[in-house]
Design a protein around this motif. Structure first.
Motif, PDB file in Angstrom:
ATOM      1  N   THR A 186      -0.998   7.603  11.385  1.00  0.00           N
ATOM      2  CA  THR A 186      -0.587   6.231  10.887  1.00  0.00           C
ATOM      3  C   THR A 186       0.199   6.292   9.817  1.00  0.00           C
ATOM      4  OG1 THR A 186      -2.552   5.035  11.494  1.00  0.00           O
ATOM      5  CG2 THR A 186      -1.373   4.025  10.012  1.00  0.00           C
ATOM      6  N   THR A 187       0.284   7.208   8.910  1.00  0.00           N
ATOM      7  CA  THR A 187       1.235   7.480   7.866  1.00  0.00           C
ATOM      8  C   THR A 187       2.517   8.145   8.300  1.00  0.00           C
ATOM      9  OG1 THR A 187      -0.740   7.990   6.272  1.00  0.00           O
ATOM     10  CG2 THR A 187       1.417   9.065   5.822  1.00  0.00           C
ATOM     11  N   PHE A 188       2.523   9.069   9.069  1.00  0.00           N
ATOM     12  CA  PHE A 188       3.793   9.500   9.828  1.00  0.00           C
ATOM     13  C   PHE A 188       4.576   8.415  10.098  1.00  0.00           C
ATOM     14  CE2 PHE A 188       6.253  11.420  13.356  1.00  0.00           C
ATOM     15  CZ  PHE A 188       6.684  12.723  12.318  1.00  0.00           C
ATOM     16  N   PHE A 189       3.879   7.322  11.061  1.00  0.00           N
ATOM     17  CA  PHE A 189       4.818   6.472  11.531  1.00  0.00           C
ATOM     18  C   PHE A 189       5.149   5.136  10.651  1.00  0.00           C
ATOM     19  CE2 PHE A 189       3.162   8.482  15.082  1.00  0.00           C
ATOM     20  CZ  PHE A 189       4.317   8.631  16.030  1.00  0.00           C
ATOM     21  N   PHE A 190       4.233   4.886   9.694  1.00  0.00           N
ATOM     22  CA  PHE A 190       4.426   3.687   8.832  1.00  0.00           C
ATOM     23  C   PHE A 190       4.050   3.636   7.400  1.00  0.00           C
ATOM     24  CE2 PHE A 190       2.556   2.460  13.123  1.00  0.00           C
ATOM     25  CZ  PHE A 190       3.374   1.682  13.641  1.00  0.00           C
ATOM     26  N   GLY A 191       4.179   5.123   6.804  1.00  0.00           N
ATOM     27  CA  GLY A 191       3.636   5.281   5.781  1.00  0.00           C
ATOM     28  C   GLY A 191       2.212   5.258   5.197  1.00  0.00           C
ATOM     29  N   ARG A 192       2.016   5.376   4.008  1.00  0.00           N
ATOM     30  CA  ARG A 192       0.505   5.670   3.418  1.00  0.00           C
ATOM     31  C   ARG A 192      -0.185   4.156   3.398  1.00  0.00           C
ATOM     32  NH1 ARG A 192       0.877   9.063  -1.890  1.00  0.00           N
ATOM     33  NH2 ARG A 192      -1.298   8.967  -1.384  1.00  0.00           N
ATOM     34  N   PHE A 222      -3.414  12.074  -8.741  1.00  0.00           N
ATOM     35  CA  PHE A 222      -3.783  13.296  -9.074  1.00  0.00           C
ATOM     36  C   PHE A 222      -4.789  14.205  -8.470  1.00  0.00           C
ATOM     37  CE2 PHE A 222      -2.230  11.288 -13.111  1.00  0.00           C
ATOM     38  CZ  PHE A 222      -0.803  11.968 -13.124  1.00  0.00           C
ATOM     39  N   LEU A 223      -5.920  13.605  -7.965  1.00  0.00           N
ATOM     40  CA  LEU A 223      -7.044  14.222  -7.773  1.00  0.00           C
ATOM     41  C   LEU A 223      -7.631  14.335  -6.274  1.00  0.00           C
ATOM     42  CD1 LEU A 223      -9.307  14.135 -11.074  1.00  0.00           C
ATOM     43  CD2 LEU A 223      -7.612  16.053 -10.187  1.00  0.00           C
ATOM     44  N   CYS A 224      -6.891  13.214  -5.480  1.00  0.00           N
ATOM     45  CA  CYS A 224      -7.530  12.805  -4.185  1.00  0.00           C
ATOM     46  C   CYS A 224      -6.969  13.882  -3.241  1.00  0.00           C
ATOM     47  CB  CYS A 224      -7.214  11.514  -3.783  1.00  0.00           C
ATOM     48  SG  CYS A 224      -7.866  10.974  -2.126  1.00  0.00           S
ATOM     49  N   PRO A 225      -7.893  14.459  -2.538  1.00  0.00           N
ATOM     50  CA  PRO A 225      -7.322  15.531  -1.526  1.00  0.00           C
ATOM     51  C   PRO A 225      -6.860  14.714  -0.217  1.00  0.00           C
ATOM     52  CG  PRO A 225      -9.824  15.606  -1.576  1.00  0.00           C
ATOM     53  CD  PRO A 225      -9.249  14.735  -2.626  1.00  0.00           C
ATOM     54  N   ILE A 226      -7.322  13.694  -0.056  1.00  0.00           N
ATOM     55  CA  ILE A 226      -6.836  13.035   1.050  1.00  0.00           C
ATOM     56  C   ILE A 226      -5.409  12.423   0.963  1.00  0.00           C
ATOM     57  CG2 ILE A 226      -7.218  10.974   2.643  1.00  0.00           C
ATOM     58  CD1 ILE A 226     -10.303  11.073   2.061  1.00  0.00           C
ATOM     59  N   ASP A 279      -1.974  13.220   2.722  1.00  0.00           N
ATOM     60  CA  ASP A 279      -1.399  11.976   3.127  1.00  0.00           C
ATOM     61  C   ASP A 279       0.031  12.097   2.850  1.00  0.00           C
ATOM     62  OD1 ASP A 279      -1.931   9.701   5.029  1.00  0.00           O
ATOM     63  OD2 ASP A 279      -1.941   8.492   3.224  1.00  0.00           O
ATOM     64  N   GLY A 280       0.405  12.454   1.324  1.00  0.00           N
ATOM     65  CA  GLY A 280       1.792  12.480   1.008  1.00  0.00           C
ATOM     66  C   GLY A 280       2.388  13.598   1.576  1.00  0.00           C
ATOM     67  N   LEU A 281       2.049  14.631   1.969  1.00  0.00           N
ATOM     68  CA  LEU A 281       2.850  15.655   2.765  1.00  0.00           C
ATOM     69  C   LEU A 281       3.138  15.030   4.187  1.00  0.00           C
ATOM     70  CD1 LEU A 281       0.640  18.728   2.063  1.00  0.00           C
ATOM     71  CD2 LEU A 281       3.133  18.117   1.104  1.00  0.00           C
ATOM     72  N   VAL A 282       2.200  14.451   4.800  1.00  0.00           N
ATOM     73  CA  VAL A 282       2.597  13.781   6.205  1.00  0.00           C
ATOM     74  C   VAL A 282       3.844  12.455   5.973  1.00  0.00           C
ATOM     75  CG1 VAL A 282       1.748  12.656   8.157  1.00  0.00           C
ATOM     76  CG2 VAL A 282       0.426  14.375   7.117  1.00  0.00           C
TER      77      VAL A 282
END
Length: 350
Positions: free
Chosen positions: A85-91, A200-204, A208-211
């Motif tokens: 979903t992030t890839f197409f529409f953002g976070r 800062f700390l959320c791994p998800i 998600d930011g990289l995608v």
């Protein structure tokens, strides 16, 4: 009366976003938490965990990895859906649906600004991915559980404790619970806009930011984009960005796609329609409606980079060295944070 006036002043899109966050909190968190209960859970752990299955621990075999994926199969599917979903529409998950980050944001917005700490000016990309590297490599190597600094445990347990449940009270009064509760208040409720933990700390959020950054390379993907010809350089979008994702460069907003949550707040506050959540410009020739007059069918929404706006003459290798240096600095900084938190847990436990 003042509260009602403040509510009326909230833009329609933000009301819609807060409504979705509230529904998500009701659905995922106690005391209702009816979605986890559908799979026999009362929280976001176990089969719903989206954080542990991709971590490598010393001595771990492929069978162990498969077992982790099998145990948390719903979390694996949910994580994959979030990234797609992030890839197409953002976070969308982070900005509109995450019950934990959303609850922290709602709590922060209810507090007076005088009590809040401003985190948005910190180098969040470097800190986030420095900590993410520590989370992925250093913590498993040291045998530190991914659950140690997990707010997906803390928030449900806090709600349980507030409702008088024994398990929640025991967790909150434990060493790990106290440290996580401190992080929740410091980086959540008492952080400006309430999203410091997310940034800062959320791994998800880090994955998600990289995608989100990867998807922004395609013009058909929806992202927060800028029409620089309309921008007046007023800086109101950067001041209101809850993620600190917007930086003014030569009086034009540059949006960091690794930080942006597509929350639409910058769009709502821009009086000149210079920023929008949309796709990129199409390769269309201007249409002539009469001799000598050309009308472009749509504005040229762009994803601007800092180097582009500065006219940076650095070559690719130099830019890469700078970015690697920033990442190393972030790794060192984040490792120190993780070490202090872990040492605090050991010290309090001892």
């Amino acid at each position: 009366m003042r509260v009602l006036n403040n509510l009326k002043a909230v833009p329609a899109m933000q009301k819609y976003r807060y409504f979705l966050i509230t529904l998500s909190c009701i659905a995922f968190l106690g005391p209702l938490a009816f979605l986890p209960q559908l799979v026999g859970n009362d929280d976001l752990c176990g089969v719903l965990c989206m954080r542990r299955f991709y971590l490598y621990f010393p001595g771990m075999s492929w069978d162990d990895l498969l077992m982790h994926i099998t145990v948390a199969w719903i979390g694996v599917i949910a994580f994959a859906v979030i990234l797609i979903t992030t890839f197409f529409f953002g976070r969308v998950w982070c900005g509109y649906l995450c019950p934990v980050g959303g609850l922290a944001e709602l709590g922060s917005r209810m507090l007076n600004d005088r009590w809040k700490i401003e985190f948005r000016s910190l180098p969040q990309v470097q800190i986030r991915y420095g900590y993410f590297a520590a989370y992925m490599v250093l913590m498993p190597a040291l045998g530190i559980s991914a659950c140690t600094l997990c707010n997906f445990i803390t928030v449900p347990r806090l709600i349980e404790a507030m409702s008088g449940e024994y398990r929640g009270i025991v967790y909150i009064l434990s060493t790990v619970g106290l440290v996580n509760l401190g992080l929740l208040f410091l980086l959540g409720f008492f952080a400006s806009k309430g999203r410091a933990y997310c940034q800062f700390l959320c791994p998800i959020g880090a994955a998600d930011g990289l995608v989100n950054k990867l998807g922004s390379r395609f013009r058909w993907a929806r992202r927060i984009r800028v029409e620089k010809e309309r921008c007046t350089g007023c800086n109101i979008c950067a001041r209101n960005c809850m993620c600190g994702a917007i930086k003014m460069v030569n009086r034009v907003p540059v949006v960091s796609q690794t930080s942006c949550m597509s929350c639409h707040e910058c769009v709502d506050v821009c009086a000149w329609n210079a920023i929008e959540w949309t796709t990129g410009p199409r390769d269309k020739k201007p249409k002539k409606i009469k001799k000598g007059v050309e009308i472009f069918p749509e504005p040229a929404w762009q994803l601007l980079s800092e180097e582009e706006m500065l006219g940076n003459p650095l070559n690719g290798a130099a830019v890469a060295r700078i970015r690697v240096g920033r990442l190393v600095n972030g790794l060192i900084f984040s490792s120190v944070i993780a070490y202090i938190a872990y040492y605090s847990i050991l010290k309090l436990a001892g």
